[in-house]
Design a protein around this motif. Structure first.
Motif, PDB file in Angstrom:
ATOM      1  N   LEU A  86       0.831  -1.199   0.000  1.00 32.17           N
ATOM      2  CA  LEU A  86       0.000   0.000   0.000  1.00 32.17           C
ATOM      3  C   LEU A  86       0.871   1.256   0.000  1.00 32.17           C
ATOM      4  O   LEU A  86       0.662   2.189  -0.791  1.00 32.17           O
ATOM      5  CB  LEU A  86      -0.918  -0.021   1.230  1.00 32.17           C
ATOM      6  N   ASN A  87       1.852   1.293   0.864  1.00 32.06           N
ATOM      7  CA  ASN A  87       2.755   2.441   0.927  1.00 32.06           C
ATOM      8  C   ASN A  87       3.544   2.615  -0.364  1.00 32.06           C
ATOM      9  O   ASN A  87       3.753   3.732  -0.844  1.00 32.06           O
ATOM     10  CB  ASN A  87       3.727   2.280   2.101  1.00 32.06           C
ATOM     11  N   SER A  92      -1.916   4.628   2.050  1.00 33.10           N
ATOM     12  CA  SER A  92      -1.482   4.719   3.450  1.00 33.10           C
ATOM     13  C   SER A  92      -2.502   4.028   4.335  1.00 33.10           C
ATOM     14  O   SER A  92      -3.647   3.784   3.932  1.00 33.10           O
ATOM     15  CB  SER A  92      -1.325   6.184   3.878  1.00 33.10           C
ATOM     16  N   VAL A  93      -2.090   3.719   5.543  1.00 34.41           N
ATOM     17  CA  VAL A  93      -2.985   3.116   6.521  1.00 34.41           C
ATOM     18  C   VAL A  93      -2.644   3.668   7.893  1.00 34.41           C
ATOM     19  O   VAL A  93      -1.471   3.838   8.238  1.00 34.41           O
ATOM     20  CB  VAL A  93      -2.881   1.564   6.521  1.00 34.41           C
ATOM     21  N   THR A 135      -6.203   4.524   3.047  1.00 31.29           N
ATOM     22  CA  THR A 135      -6.330   5.457   1.936  1.00 31.29           C
ATOM     23  C   THR A 135      -5.697   4.843   0.696  1.00 31.29           C
ATOM     24  O   THR A 135      -4.542   4.406   0.737  1.00 31.29           O
ATOM     25  CB  THR A 135      -5.632   6.793   2.255  1.00 31.29           C
ATOM     26  N   LEU A 136      -6.466   4.790  -0.397  1.00 25.78           N
ATOM     27  CA  LEU A 136      -5.979   4.215  -1.639  1.00 25.78           C
ATOM     28  C   LEU A 136      -5.500   5.311  -2.569  1.00 25.78           C
ATOM     29  O   LEU A 136      -6.002   6.430  -2.556  1.00 25.78           O
ATOM     30  CB  LEU A 136      -7.083   3.404  -2.319  1.00 25.78           C
ATOM     31  N   ALA A 142      -9.972  -1.258  -4.428  1.00 26.61           N
ATOM     32  CA  ALA A 142     -10.442  -2.135  -3.352  1.00 26.61           C
ATOM     33  C   ALA A 142     -11.175  -3.327  -3.951  1.00 26.61           C
ATOM     34  O   ALA A 142     -11.961  -3.178  -4.900  1.00 26.61           O
ATOM     35  CB  ALA A 142     -11.350  -1.376  -2.412  1.00 26.61           C
ATOM     36  N   LEU A 143     -10.922  -4.509  -3.385  1.00 21.19           N
ATOM     37  CA  LEU A 143     -11.594  -5.731  -3.829  1.00 21.19           C
ATOM     38  C   LEU A 143     -12.636  -6.213  -2.832  1.00 21.19           C
ATOM     39  O   LEU A 143     -13.600  -6.885  -3.213  1.00 21.19           O
ATOM     40  CB  LEU A 143     -10.571  -6.848  -4.055  1.00 21.19           C
ATOM     41  N   ALA A 144     -12.447  -5.920  -1.554  1.00 20.83           N
ATOM     42  CA  ALA A 144     -13.366  -6.424  -0.531  1.00 20.83           C
ATOM     43  C   ALA A 144     -13.371  -5.495   0.672  1.00 20.83           C
ATOM     44  O   ALA A 144     -12.350  -4.890   1.014  1.00 20.83           O
ATOM     45  CB  ALA A 144     -12.959  -7.835  -0.100  1.00 20.83           C
ATOM     46  N   HIS A 145     -14.535  -5.386   1.301  1.00 21.50           N
ATOM     47  CA  HIS A 145     -14.706  -4.631   2.537  1.00 21.50           C
ATOM     48  C   HIS A 145     -15.280  -5.554   3.599  1.00 21.50           C
ATOM     49  O   HIS A 145     -15.981  -6.523   3.293  1.00 21.50           O
ATOM     50  CB  HIS A 145     -15.656  -3.451   2.337  1.00 21.50           C
TER      51      HIS A 145
END
Length: 509
Positions: A86-87, A92-93, A135-136, A142-145
């Protein structure tokens, strides 16, 4: 070898389970520390970035070697590994609340259509509580929540690069193995062809190429690992294999004679050496478990050196090292602690001019059994419970003496005999009696006693990396306890160990 998966370990306690899950798909994989990737990294066909006990920070980043693979092979980041991806791709997360634990969560049923979730129907996953505020970037979708609207899985657009914040390798993620299968086989196009038969064929070929006409001396123990190792080597080099079975005085009751008898009809060149006095003398007064292990290993090598000198031109020492031995003996940059030293892991002393050959060093225990079965080894040997290299030396807490060995041998024999008579032996993975370094007040007849305590440990496992206690029938435990107390002089109390691994290890030392 084609179809290899590289697993980079960032210190997760679940890294070995990832490897187990991949191997169960008949795909070969190897684990390397994240800060020491393999030199032939370009030979791998897929990469899995494991988790970590750490939290992500701005200072965390993918190594240049891994970054260079991102556009070449499929990559899956799990937990901490997902955060690294992600980074790297501009996301970010952050943790919205200071929770640092794991729990079951559920994915929404409106999964984005992607091969990663092909045929996934059970949406329960095992996920760390602290993943929030993801944050994308424009490169990430995103594939799944989760049902709490947290992002649980993502993909890098137009690339076979995935990140999941849950653990597909854990059994609490009910369709996790299918997700790994989708990633490796359907997306990665890897061929699930790594079978026991293929391993045997490739191992024998490699052993012939490596050893040629050299002589190999091998230590037999009667256990699965050394037995399978001996048969593989025998298939490769025949009479150039010299097997030695050392009695270090810490074997089970009558095991020295029984094991020699079992090997009699296997076509192996086996010599029995009784060095029990030598080991017990070296161990006199020693109580520290690590020191005991190292002394047993040192004397074992010394005995081998003595025996090897009686064979002309021996160049190799064969060992039954398996993958869990190696994994438990290393540390990942201080993040995962080495559990214990293993008697058959590490280099030889300078004075012993032998090279090491370890045909099973990349196999887990259950894989060794499958290979042994494919080799045609008798089920009595393949089905034997694992027994530690240091023997009863790690099941007698405190100083080792001949009297303590006698007590534990008698107690252990009763436990094993009772398991067999109750038809429970094959239903458990390992059973052990442990002699504790304490005495207990008791009564035998009309006499007060102050005698030793024996603990019983009976567990279920697949490869020894994790283990669960078995809920044995109370009537069985009662019968075993009475038999030990009534028949083993010096014992007046028996207890049952109900600890799982982790947090407890299988052996007590």
């Amino acid at each position: 070898m084609k179809n290899k998966v590289l697993i980079l370990d960032y210190g997760s306690p679940y890294t070995q389970l990832i490897a187990r899950s991949v191997r169960e798909l008949n795909i070969f994989c190897e684990i390397y520390p994240f800060n020491a990737p393999p030199e032939d990294i370009d030979s791998f066909n897929a990469v899995i970035l494991s988790g970590s006990t750490d939290a992500i920070s701005k200072g965390n980043s993918l190594s240049p070697q891994i970054a260079s693979l991102l556009d070449k092979v499929p990559v899956l980041g799990i937990a901490f590994g997902a955060q690294l991806l992600l980074n790297h791709f501009g996301g970010s997360v952050e943790s919205a609340k200071p929770i640092d634990g794991y729990g079951k969560k559920h994915l929404k049923d409106n999964l984005k259509k992607d091969s990663f979730f092909q045929n996934v129907t059970d949406l329960q996953v095992w996920m760390r509580e602290q993943y929030h505020n993801v944050t994308l970037s424009d490169q990430i979708e995103a594939l799944a929540h989760t049902t709490d609207d947290e992002i649980a899985a993502f993909k890098i657009k137009n690339q076979n690069i995935y990140g999941v914040f849950f653990h597909p390798e854990i059994h609490q993620t009910n369709d996790g193995k299918r997700m790994l299968e989708n990633f490796l086989i359907h997306t990665g196009k890897l061929d699930p062809s790594w079978t026991p038969a293929l391993f045997i064929e490739e191992s024998i070929r490699e052993l012939k190429e490596t050893l040629g006409n050299d002589k190999v001396v091998l230590g037999l123990s009667g256990g699965v690992d050394s037995t399978v190792t001996s048969v593989l080597l025998n298939r490769a080099i025949g009479d150039n294999l010299y097997c030695i079975f050392v009695n270090h005085g810490l074997l089970r009751k009558n095991e020295f004679e029984n094991v020699l008898h079992q090997y009699k009809d296997m076509g192996l060149n086996v010599k029995g050496v009784d060095a029990s006095d030598r080991f017990l003398t070296a161990l006199k007064g020693v109580t520290d478990p690590e020191q005991k292990r190292k002394i047993i290993g040192r004397v074992f090598i010394e005995v081998f050196d003595d025996e090897a000198h009686q064979i002309e031109d021996v160049k190799w020492l064969g060992q039954g090292t398996i993958y869990p031995d190696i994994i438990e003996s290393i540390s990942v940059d201080g993040k995962s602690v080495a559990v214990k030293s293993h008697h058959n892991v590490g280099g030889l002393p300078d004075y012993m001019k032998l090279q090491i050959v370890e045909p099973l060093k990349m196999l887990f225990k259950d894989e060794v059994r499958r290979v042994g079965k494919a080799l045609g080894i008798h089920s009595d040997l393949i089905g034997r419970h694992p027994f530690p290299g240091p023997g009863l030396g790690v099941r007698i807490l405190g100083e080792l003496t001949a009297e303590k060995v006698r007590i534990l041998q008698e107690a252990d024999a009763i436990l094993i005999d009772k398991l067999r008579s109750w038809n429970l032996y094959d239903a458990v993975w390992q059973a052990a009696a442990i002699l504790l370094p304490i005495n207990s007040v008791g009564l035998k007849g009309d006499q007060r006693t102050y005698e030793r305590v024996v603990a019983l440990r009976v567990i279920q496992s697949i490869d020894g990396m994790t283990a669960d206690v078995i809920e044995l029938p109370y009537a069985f435990l009662h019968e075993v306890s009475n038999a030990i107390i009534n028949n083993v002089e010096g014992v007046n109390r028996v207890v049952y160990d109900i600890s799982s691994k982790p947090p407890a290890t299988i052996e007590w030392e």
